[in-house]
Design a protein around this motif. Sequence first.
Motif, PDB file in Angstrom:
ATOM      1  N   ALA A 127      59.836 -14.645  16.586  1.00 37.07           N
ATOM      2  CA  ALA A 127      59.637 -13.294  16.068  1.00 37.07           C
ATOM      3  C   ALA A 127      58.294 -13.194  15.345  1.00 37.07           C
ATOM      4  CB  ALA A 127      60.778 -12.909  15.133  1.00 37.07           C
ATOM      5  N   LEU A 128      57.935 -14.239  14.593  1.00 38.28           N
ATOM      6  CA  LEU A 128      56.647 -14.259  13.895  1.00 38.28           C
ATOM      7  C   LEU A 128      55.489 -14.273  14.892  1.00 38.28           C
ATOM      8  CD1 LEU A 128      57.403 -16.766  10.987  1.00 38.28           C
ATOM      9  CD2 LEU A 128      56.849 -14.338  10.746  1.00 38.28           C
ATOM     10  N   LEU A 129      55.639 -15.050  15.969  1.00 39.36           N
ATOM     11  CA  LEU A 129      54.606 -15.081  17.002  1.00 39.36           C
ATOM     12  C   LEU A 129      54.456 -13.708  17.655  1.00 39.36           C
ATOM     13  CD1 LEU A 129      52.610 -16.764  18.652  1.00 39.36           C
ATOM     14  CD2 LEU A 129      54.494 -17.383  20.182  1.00 39.36           C
ATOM     15  N   SER A 130      55.575 -13.066  17.933  1.00 41.09           N
ATOM     16  CA  SER A 130      55.544 -11.719  18.509  1.00 41.09           C
ATOM     17  C   SER A 130      54.903 -10.735  17.551  1.00 41.09           C
ATOM     18  CB  SER A 130      56.970 -11.267  18.850  1.00 41.09           C
ATOM     19  OG  SER A 130      57.585 -12.158  19.755  1.00 41.09           O
ATOM     20  N   CYS A 131      55.232 -10.875  16.276  1.00 44.13           N
ATOM     21  CA  CYS A 131      54.655 -10.009  15.248  1.00 44.13           C
ATOM     22  C   CYS A 131      53.140 -10.182  15.202  1.00 44.13           C
ATOM     23  CB  CYS A 131      55.271 -10.337  13.896  1.00 44.13           C
ATOM     24  SG  CYS A 131      54.618  -9.359  12.522  1.00 44.13           S
ATOM     25  N   GLY A 132      52.693 -11.426  15.327  1.00 43.82           N
ATOM     26  CA  GLY A 132      51.254 -11.683  15.321  1.00 43.82           C
ATOM     27  C   GLY A 132      50.552 -10.987  16.468  1.00 43.82           C
ATOM     28  N   PHE A 137      46.850  -6.623  18.328  1.00 39.86           N
ATOM     29  CA  PHE A 137      46.508  -5.479  19.169  1.00 39.86           C
ATOM     30  C   PHE A 137      46.507  -4.172  18.383  1.00 39.86           C
ATOM     31  CE2 PHE A 137      47.005  -8.463  22.551  1.00 39.86           C
ATOM     32  CZ  PHE A 137      46.135  -7.999  23.519  1.00 39.86           C
ATOM     33  N   TYR A 138      47.237  -4.135  17.297  1.00 40.81           N
ATOM     34  CA  TYR A 138      47.129  -2.990  16.383  1.00 40.81           C
ATOM     35  C   TYR A 138      45.714  -2.927  15.814  1.00 40.81           C
ATOM     36  CZ  TYR A 138      47.416  -0.605  11.863  1.00 40.81           C
ATOM     37  OH  TYR A 138      47.167   0.210  10.782  1.00 40.81           O
ATOM     38  N   ALA A 139      45.190  -4.071  15.392  1.00 37.43           N
ATOM     39  CA  ALA A 139      43.835  -4.130  14.840  1.00 37.43           C
ATOM     40  C   ALA A 139      42.793  -3.761  15.900  1.00 37.43           C
ATOM     41  CB  ALA A 139      43.554  -5.523  14.275  1.00 37.43           C
ATOM     42  N   PHE A 338      53.839   3.614  14.403  1.00 38.04           N
ATOM     43  CA  PHE A 338      54.498   3.041  15.576  1.00 38.04           C
ATOM     44  C   PHE A 338      54.484   1.514  15.530  1.00 38.04           C
ATOM     45  CE2 PHE A 338      54.600   1.581  20.022  1.00 38.04           C
ATOM     46  CZ  PHE A 338      55.792   2.152  20.415  1.00 38.04           C
ATOM     47  N   ALA A 339      53.352   0.921  15.139  1.00 38.67           N
ATOM     48  CA  ALA A 339      53.284  -0.540  15.028  1.00 38.67           C
ATOM     49  C   ALA A 339      54.266  -1.049  13.980  1.00 38.67           C
ATOM     50  CB  ALA A 339      51.859  -0.967  14.678  1.00 38.67           C
ATOM     51  N   ALA A 340      54.382  -0.309  12.870  1.00 41.67           N
ATOM     52  CA  ALA A 340      55.329  -0.702  11.822  1.00 41.67           C
ATOM     53  C   ALA A 340      56.761  -0.641  12.335  1.00 41.67           C
ATOM     54  CB  ALA A 340      55.161   0.202  10.603  1.00 41.67           C
ATOM     55  N   MET A 341      57.075   0.383  13.143  1.00 42.85           N
ATOM     56  CA  MET A 341      58.407   0.491  13.740  1.00 42.85           C
ATOM     57  C   MET A 341      58.707  -0.740  14.594  1.00 42.85           C
ATOM     58  SD  MET A 341      58.272   4.532  14.812  1.00 42.85           S
ATOM     59  CE  MET A 341      59.408   4.275  16.169  1.00 42.85           C
ATOM     60  N   CYS A 342      57.723  -1.170  15.380  1.00 51.99           N
ATOM     61  CA  CYS A 342      57.914  -2.345  16.250  1.00 51.99           C
ATOM     62  C   CYS A 342      58.229  -3.583  15.425  1.00 51.99           C
ATOM     63  CB  CYS A 342      56.656  -2.584  17.084  1.00 51.99           C
ATOM     64  SG  CYS A 342      56.256  -1.265  18.246  1.00 51.99           S
ATOM     65  N   ILE A 343      57.497  -3.776  14.339  1.00 48.85           N
ATOM     66  CA  ILE A 343      57.676  -4.967  13.507  1.00 48.85           C
ATOM     67  C   ILE A 343      59.018  -4.932  12.787  1.00 48.85           C
ATOM     68  CG2 ILE A 343      56.773  -6.205  11.494  1.00 48.85           C
ATOM     69  CD1 ILE A 343      53.967  -5.359  12.417  1.00 48.85           C
ATOM     70  N   VAL A 344      59.404  -3.759  12.282  1.00 45.81           N
ATOM     71  CA  VAL A 344      60.696  -3.637  11.593  1.00 45.81           C
ATOM     72  C   VAL A 344      61.845  -3.959  12.553  1.00 45.81           C
ATOM     73  CG1 VAL A 344      62.301  -2.000  10.547  1.00 45.81           C
ATOM     74  CG2 VAL A 344      59.903  -2.009   9.852  1.00 45.81           C
ATOM     75  N   ILE A 345      61.789  -3.390  13.758  1.00 45.56           N
ATOM     76  CA  ILE A 345      62.829  -3.666  14.758  1.00 45.56           C
ATOM     77  C   ILE A 345      62.837  -5.144  15.119  1.00 45.56           C
ATOM     78  CG2 ILE A 345      63.534  -3.250  17.152  1.00 45.56           C
ATOM     79  CD1 ILE A 345      62.482  -0.370  16.802  1.00 45.56           C
ATOM     80  N   LEU A 346      61.649  -5.727  15.231  1.00 44.06           N
ATOM     81  CA  LEU A 346      61.526  -7.137  15.586  1.00 44.06           C
ATOM     82  C   LEU A 346      62.266  -8.029  14.599  1.00 44.06           C
ATOM     83  CD1 LEU A 346      60.103  -8.946  17.695  1.00 44.06           C
ATOM     84  CD2 LEU A 346      58.173  -9.073  16.125  1.00 44.06           C
ATOM     85  N   PHE A 347      62.103  -7.770  13.315  1.00 45.22           N
ATOM     86  CA  PHE A 347      62.741  -8.616  12.315  1.00 45.22           C
ATOM     87  C   PHE A 347      64.162  -8.161  11.981  1.00 45.22           C
ATOM     88  CE2 PHE A 347      58.345  -9.831  11.739  1.00 45.22           C
ATOM     89  CZ  PHE A 347      58.465 -11.205  11.599  1.00 45.22           C
ATOM     90  N   PHE A 348      64.494  -6.952  12.373  1.00 45.66           N
ATOM     91  CA  PHE A 348      65.864  -6.486  12.220  1.00 45.66           C
ATOM     92  C   PHE A 348      66.763  -7.200  13.226  1.00 45.66           C
ATOM     93  CE2 PHE A 348      69.177  -3.545  13.761  1.00 45.66           C
ATOM     94  CZ  PHE A 348      69.918  -3.399  12.594  1.00 45.66           C
ATOM     95  N   ALA A 349      66.244  -7.428  14.426  1.00 47.71           N
ATOM     96  CA  ALA A 349      67.049  -8.033  15.491  1.00 47.71           C
ATOM     97  C   ALA A 349      66.755  -9.517  15.674  1.00 47.71           C
ATOM     98  CB  ALA A 349      66.810  -7.285  16.800  1.00 47.71           C
TER      99      ALA A 349
END
Length: 455
Positions: A127-132, A137-139, A338-349
Amino acid sequence: MQGKQKLNLFSFTMIVVGLVIGMGIFRTAATSARDAIAPSVYFTAWVLGGFIALCGALTYAEIGSRYPVTGGYYKIFSYAYHPSIAFAINCIILISNAASLSGVALIGSGYIAKLFPQWQWTDIDKALLSCGAIIIFYAINLMGLRMSSRAQNVLMLIKITMIVVLIGALLFPHDSAQAAVSAAAPAAVTTPSMSWIQSLGLSLIAVSFTYGGYQQTINFGNEVDRPSKNIPKGIFIGIAIIIALYLLVNLSYYSIVGFDNMKGEREIAYVVIEKTFGTRGADIFSFFLFFGVLAYVNALLLSNPRVMYAMGTEGTLPAVFMKQNKKNAVLTVSLTVFAAMCIVILFFAQTFEKILNFTIFLDCFGMVASSATIFVLRKRTKHLDNTGIYKMKLFPVLPVIFIAAYLFVGTSIAIQTPDTALVGVAVLAAFMVLYFVTQKFRRQPVLPADPEQEA
């Protein structure tokens, strides 16, 4: 509009194929096999998934022909139902897209982890790797980088090449005694008492994710040359190609890995390539797959903020979502949210399976509601009949089959993971309440659009 170039049959067929074939086939086969009590269930799910996609693509194509407006789903929902429903469903579609991005990022992290077998990768690590990857790509998008058509073509070439390689593996001899079973977390055990139909419903969840994308044919209904002939032909040919490719890939998984071993293997394509071309070949495969995933992440980070921008221009989201960087026109607020939504869902699941159930359950709302607009549009746009637009045959059988299929999948998710279903229903209800609460703060009332004025 008369001078506008139209898509011919071949171009539209390739668009259908490109919309559907994504990264899911490299992961979801294992999840689908885990929930299938027998190979007959497994392969039936993949054939049925293709038929459902065919029904849906034809339905959305007619919706796009009858209501060719900019603004997409929101305006269609507003016209057919009510702006509150349009707002709520459009928001959950955005969340579903964010969940899909997170899920695909996890697919990529799982394959890249195979390059470093000496590390003990946990779900949190992946999940951390995915978040990275999302943050990188957000940056990049903040700096104004746009996905070029060349990059999209390269991505499509990578995906098709990988699928061809997986299918080609069938032509090589294999020693079944060397079948690898993943050392990762064991798959959930399917209970012997589960019925064939129950198992099919669960297996269809992962299959639905893999066949997703055909709903975007709603955007091309008015852009195809001779739509009454080329749209059904293009969709039939395109879906047939996709079904054939998916079945051949699954046959490769089934023949080389084995049905029982598939249930416990997350990065199933890696095992196929490793058994066929060795560890070095599997590592190269995983490397390119990861880059394909990154391109998909970038594409969604580009497209979805523009949906939020469009909702801002219509007053359905606060004006701040229209904010652009003056130097490079980047939608900074929409992109960040939108990027924040992706990260929140990522660590929620944290795991692909949880994200899969969440995104497909949300999709069930969107699919059922959006496809059902065809019944409203047929009545309100009768004057368009016999004017050259695409009008599906076997109406209302096809949309009814499509709606029933997604109700079946949604019910299967609710039975398997009731918590996920409750969260999905709560999210939908919360957005509808939010619409009415914020109605008085809107810049102007949001009224259902008139297709006569939009056309």
